[in-house]
Design an enzyme around this catalytic site. Structure first.
Site, PDB file in Angstrom:
ATOM      1  N   ARG A   1       4.021   9.095 -14.639  1.00 25.76           N
ATOM      2  CA  ARG A   1       3.153   7.729 -15.047  1.00 25.76           C
ATOM      3  C   ARG A   1       1.517   9.019 -15.097  1.00 25.76           C
ATOM      4  NH1 ARG A   1       4.888   2.580 -12.561  1.00 25.76           N
ATOM      5  NH2 ARG A   1       6.079   3.542 -11.430  1.00 25.76           N
TER       6      ARG A   1
ATOM      7  N   PHE B   1       0.880  -0.986   0.034  1.00 29.18           N
ATOM      8  CA  PHE B   1      -0.475  -0.015   0.241  1.00 29.18           C
ATOM      9  C   PHE B   1       0.865   1.160   0.139  1.00 29.18           C
ATOM     10  CE2 PHE B   1      -1.944  -3.334   2.626  1.00 29.18           C
ATOM     11  CZ  PHE B   1      -3.512  -2.958   1.112  1.00 29.18           C
TER      12      PHE B   1
ATOM     13  N   ARG C   1       2.839   4.471  -0.781  1.00 36.53           N
ATOM     14  CA  ARG C   1       2.703   5.714  -1.838  1.00 36.53           C
ATOM     15  C   ARG C   1       4.400   6.201  -2.361  1.00 36.53           C
ATOM     16  NH1 ARG C   1       0.260   9.216   2.300  1.00 36.53           N
ATOM     17  NH2 ARG C   1       1.751   8.135   4.048  1.00 36.53           N
ATOM     18  N   GLU C   2       4.725   6.796  -3.144  1.00 37.60           N
ATOM     19  CA  GLU C   2       5.589   7.225  -4.294  1.00 37.60           C
ATOM     20  C   GLU C   2       5.973   8.334  -3.002  1.00 37.60           C
ATOM     21  OE1 GLU C   2       5.930   7.652  -8.373  1.00 37.60           O
ATOM     22  OE2 GLU C   2       4.897   5.120  -8.818  1.00 37.60           O
TER      23      GLU C   2
ATOM     24  N   CYS D   1      -0.559   3.887  -9.890  1.00 36.50           N
ATOM     25  CA  CYS D   1      -1.573   3.042  -9.256  1.00 36.50           C
ATOM     26  C   CYS D   1      -3.038   3.282  -9.501  1.00 36.50           C
ATOM     27  CB  CYS D   1      -1.322   2.687  -8.019  1.00 36.50           C
ATOM     28  SG  CYS D   1       0.419   1.713  -6.941  1.00 36.50           S
TER      29      CYS D   1
ATOM     30  N   ASN E   1      -7.383   1.368  -3.327  1.00 31.80           N
ATOM     31  CA  ASN E   1      -6.922   2.070  -3.748  1.00 31.80           C
ATOM     32  C   ASN E   1      -8.395   2.694  -5.042  1.00 31.80           C
ATOM     33  OD1 ASN E   1      -4.674   2.521  -3.419  1.00 31.80           O
ATOM     34  ND2 ASN E   1      -3.340   1.221  -4.915  1.00 31.80           N
TER      35      ASN E   1
HETATM   36  C1  UDX Z   1      -1.791   4.917  -3.865  1.00 34.04           C
HETATM   37  C2  UDX Z   1      -2.484   4.829  -3.021  1.00 34.04           C
HETATM   38  O1  UDX Z   1      -2.005   5.869  -2.137  1.00 34.04           O
HETATM   39  C3  UDX Z   1      -0.979   3.759  -2.593  1.00 34.04           C
HETATM   40  O2  UDX Z   1      -1.858   3.044  -1.195  1.00 34.04           O
HETATM   41  C4  UDX Z   1      -0.578   2.591  -3.342  1.00 34.04           C
HETATM   42  O3  UDX Z   1       0.260   1.285  -2.769  1.00 34.04           O
HETATM   43  C5  UDX Z   1      -0.641   3.333  -4.293  1.00 34.04           C
HETATM   44  O4  UDX Z   1      -1.514   4.425  -4.899  1.00 34.04           O
HETATM   45  P1  UDX Z   1       0.479   6.541  -5.087  1.00 34.04           P
HETATM   46  O5  UDX Z   1       0.121   6.884  -6.423  1.00 34.04           O
HETATM   47  O6  UDX Z   1       1.900   6.420  -4.881  1.00 34.04           O
HETATM   48  O7  UDX Z   1      -0.581   5.609  -3.690  1.00 34.04           O
HETATM   49  O8  UDX Z   1      -0.399   8.172  -4.487  1.00 34.04           O
HETATM   50  P2  UDX Z   1      -1.001   9.249  -3.821  1.00 34.04           P
HETATM   51  O9  UDX Z   1       0.521   9.794  -2.240  1.00 34.04           O
HETATM   52  O10 UDX Z   1      -2.212   7.983  -3.219  1.00 34.04           O
HETATM   53  O11 UDX Z   1      -1.426  10.228  -4.560  1.00 34.04           O
HETATM   54  C6  UDX Z   1      -2.698   9.976  -6.074  1.00 34.04           C
HETATM   55  C7  UDX Z   1      -2.981  10.785  -7.009  1.00 34.04           C
HETATM   56  O12 UDX Z   1      -4.287  11.586  -6.165  1.00 34.04           O
HETATM   57  C8  UDX Z   1      -1.785  11.683  -7.187  1.00 34.04           C
HETATM   58  O13 UDX Z   1      -1.717  12.340  -8.647  1.00 34.04           O
HETATM   59  C9  UDX Z   1      -2.482  13.087  -5.793  1.00 34.04           C
HETATM   60  O14 UDX Z   1      -1.999  14.432  -6.759  1.00 34.04           O
HETATM   61  C10 UDX Z   1      -3.888  12.851  -5.912  1.00 34.04           C
HETATM   62  N1  UDX Z   1      -4.580  13.057  -4.792  1.00 34.04           N
HETATM   63  C11 UDX Z   1      -4.176  12.777  -3.521  1.00 34.04           C
HETATM   64  C12 UDX Z   1      -5.448  13.859  -4.804  1.00 34.04           C
HETATM   65  O15 UDX Z   1      -5.359  14.500  -6.381  1.00 34.04           O
HETATM   66  N2  UDX Z   1      -6.535  14.336  -3.690  1.00 34.04           N
HETATM   67  C13 UDX Z   1      -6.291  13.977  -2.237  1.00 34.04           C
HETATM   68  O16 UDX Z   1      -6.480  14.774  -1.813  1.00 34.04           O
HETATM   69  C14 UDX Z   1      -4.951  13.011  -2.410  1.00 34.04           C
END
Ligand code: UDX
Length: 435
Positions: free
Chosen positions: A327, A152, A154-155, A260, A208
């Site tokens: 990505r 789970f 997050r990058e 993701c 997710n």
């Molecule tokens: C996500 C999940 O959080 C993680 O648990 C899973 O293992 C992989 O996918 P990640 O893709 O690294 O992680 O990023 P995350 O911080 O979750 O953000 C994803 C996207 O949502 C980003 O583009 C971010 O800008 C956007 N986002 C996030 C929003 O637009 N609003 C928010 O409130 C939170």
């Protein structure tokens, strides 16, 4: 314990260094020889805070080694984590070529008991298929188990997320597999959730997609706010204080990106349709997310009237702060649209410019955010990096040709923008215009 990790991408490498940090002995395998050469020098192939330090520390402690041969992974670890890519094909179907190939190689080299753990994000029933593949190709009567252990992370905070997770989920169907996984995660202080293999696989996609749905809900609300005069931050703050809702992942913006959410939402829809469970709600998440960027583009187009030959500054290229990952980055989709309309682009990102340049060599890559704004007819903010939140808006105004800003992440100081007489369009907020 001796553990093998197959695939040194974001998931595999983070898993490898974090298990080494917890005292296990790790062999990390990848077929990309260039990547292996960099890793052996302690050089991380992608930007992730804390990664270079852990890479160097555990190559020195000899708890982290690398190999280019999957066969070595089968000999080395009693537990073998599969962390190879499962790219999306049409309408969310995951390409399982790499996973199948790894399962075959494991089978052909299996000489004593191994626990094979799928950690890549995979469709439901993958565990079953891995088991079937290994049974078909194994030579002789060797025991093995297949388990699921979704990640789970997050990058940008991957190491912290992995070392201090909210929970560890393991899907198993034998006592031996459970006990080995308990041993692997012995040093982690968090709930340890044991389920069937199928449930563990679904937990990953379900989590997710739910987070993507929460963001999408806030994004949809932002449209209602813009037309009704409400403010989306005030609305989601009021909602999020209800513990049943929670305040995380309710930040409106120009849509989610990354490796993701877009892939996993489409994959969940695809899997459920394949199982004859229609998924219009899940499909709608993805469509609404794409519309969010389109609406941002249309706002820019509406304000600038003609885009041909206009100069537009873009702050933020990565799909979110603290990563150089492009990505499904909303910024890139905006770049495509603006380029197609004939605009000239001056772009900036604290770490993602080198990767962007490979794809778009003809953009102007600015040395800092103010340089990006120089002479531009407008500025669009696509990623909420701290450097942009803290930018000196007086300098931004002085640098722009027209003091017009589109804040796609609601990260700029609105009060200061008002004082300076900037025109500022946010997401789900009334625009700020000079008095
Ligand atoms: C996500 C999940 O959080 C993680 O648990 C899973 O293992 C992989 O996918 P990640 O893709 O690294 O992680 O990023 P995350 O911080 O979750 O953000 C994803 C996207 O949502 C980003 O583009 C971010 O800008 C956007 N986002 C996030 C929003 O637009 N609003 C928010 O409130 C939170």
């Amino acid at each position: 314990m001796k553990i093998s990790v197959i695939g040194a991408g974001h998931v595999g490498l983070v898993t490898g260094v974090c298990f080494a940090e917890k005292g296990h002995e790790i062999l990390c395998v990848d077929h990309d020889t260039e990547k292996l050469a960099r890793l052996r020098k302690g050089d991380a192939p992608f930007y992730e805070p804390g990664m270079p330090e852990l890479l160097q520390r555990h190559q020195a402690s000899k708890r982290l080694q690398f190999s280019g041969r999957t066969e070595d992974a089968v000999d080395f670890g009693q537990a073998i984590f599969i962390c190879v890519g499962t790219p999306s094909t049409e309408r969310g179907k995951a390409d399982m070529t790499y996973v199948e190939k790894v399962a075959q190689t494991i089978a052909e080299n299996l000489r004593e008991y191994r626990l094979v753990i799928e950690k890549s994000t995979v469709p439901i029933k993958t565990g079953e298929r891995i088991r079937r593949t290994i049974s078909r190709y194994v030579r002789g009567d060797v025991q093995f188990d297949v388990a699921s252990n979704p990640e789970f992370l997050r990058e940008g905070s991957a190491i912290e997320d992995t070392l201090k997770p909210d929970r560890v989920v393991v899907g198993v169907d034998s006592a031996k597999a459970e006990s080995l996984l308990r041993e692997i995660y012995g040093g982690f202080n968090c709930p340890f959730v044991v389920t069937s293999v199928g449930s563990a696989e679904l937990i990953k996609h379900a989590s997710n997609s739910f987070l993507a749905l929460k963001i999408t809900y806030a994004n949809w609300l932002s449209r209602l706010c813009e037309t009704s005069g409400a403010d989306v931050d005030e609305v989601v703050n009021g909602m999020g204080l209800d513990h049943r809702i929670g305040s995380h992942f309710l930040r409106a913006g120009i849509g989610y990106g990354g490796s993701c959410f877009p892939k996993d939402v489409d994959a969940l829809a695809h899997i459920s349709e394949e199982l004859n469970v229609p998924a219009p709600m899940i499909r709608l998440i993805s469509d609404t997310n794409k519309d969010q960027l389109q609406r941002f583009y249309e706002r820019i187009e509406h304000e600038l009237w003609v885009l041909q030959d206009k100069t537009i500054a873009i702050w933020g290229l990565a799909f979110k702060p603290n990563t150089d990952d492009l990505r499904e980055a909303p910024a890139l989709r905006l770049i495509e649209k603006l380029k197609a309309a004939g605009a000239k682009l001056r772009v900036h990102d604290p770490v993602a410019m080198a990767n962007t340049r490979k794809r778009y060599p003809d953009l102007y890559y600015a040395k800092d955010p103010i340089d990006a704004a120089a002479g531009a007819d407008a500025l669009a903010v696509c990623t909420e990096w701290p450097a942009y939140r803290e930018a000196d808006l007086a300098k931004v105004k002085a640098s722009l040709r027209v003091p017009l800003v589109f804040d796609g992440r609601n990260c700029l100081d609105r009060k200061r923008a008002q004082e300076l007489g900037l025109t500022l369009f946010g997401i789900g907020k009334a625009p700020i215009k000079p008095r």
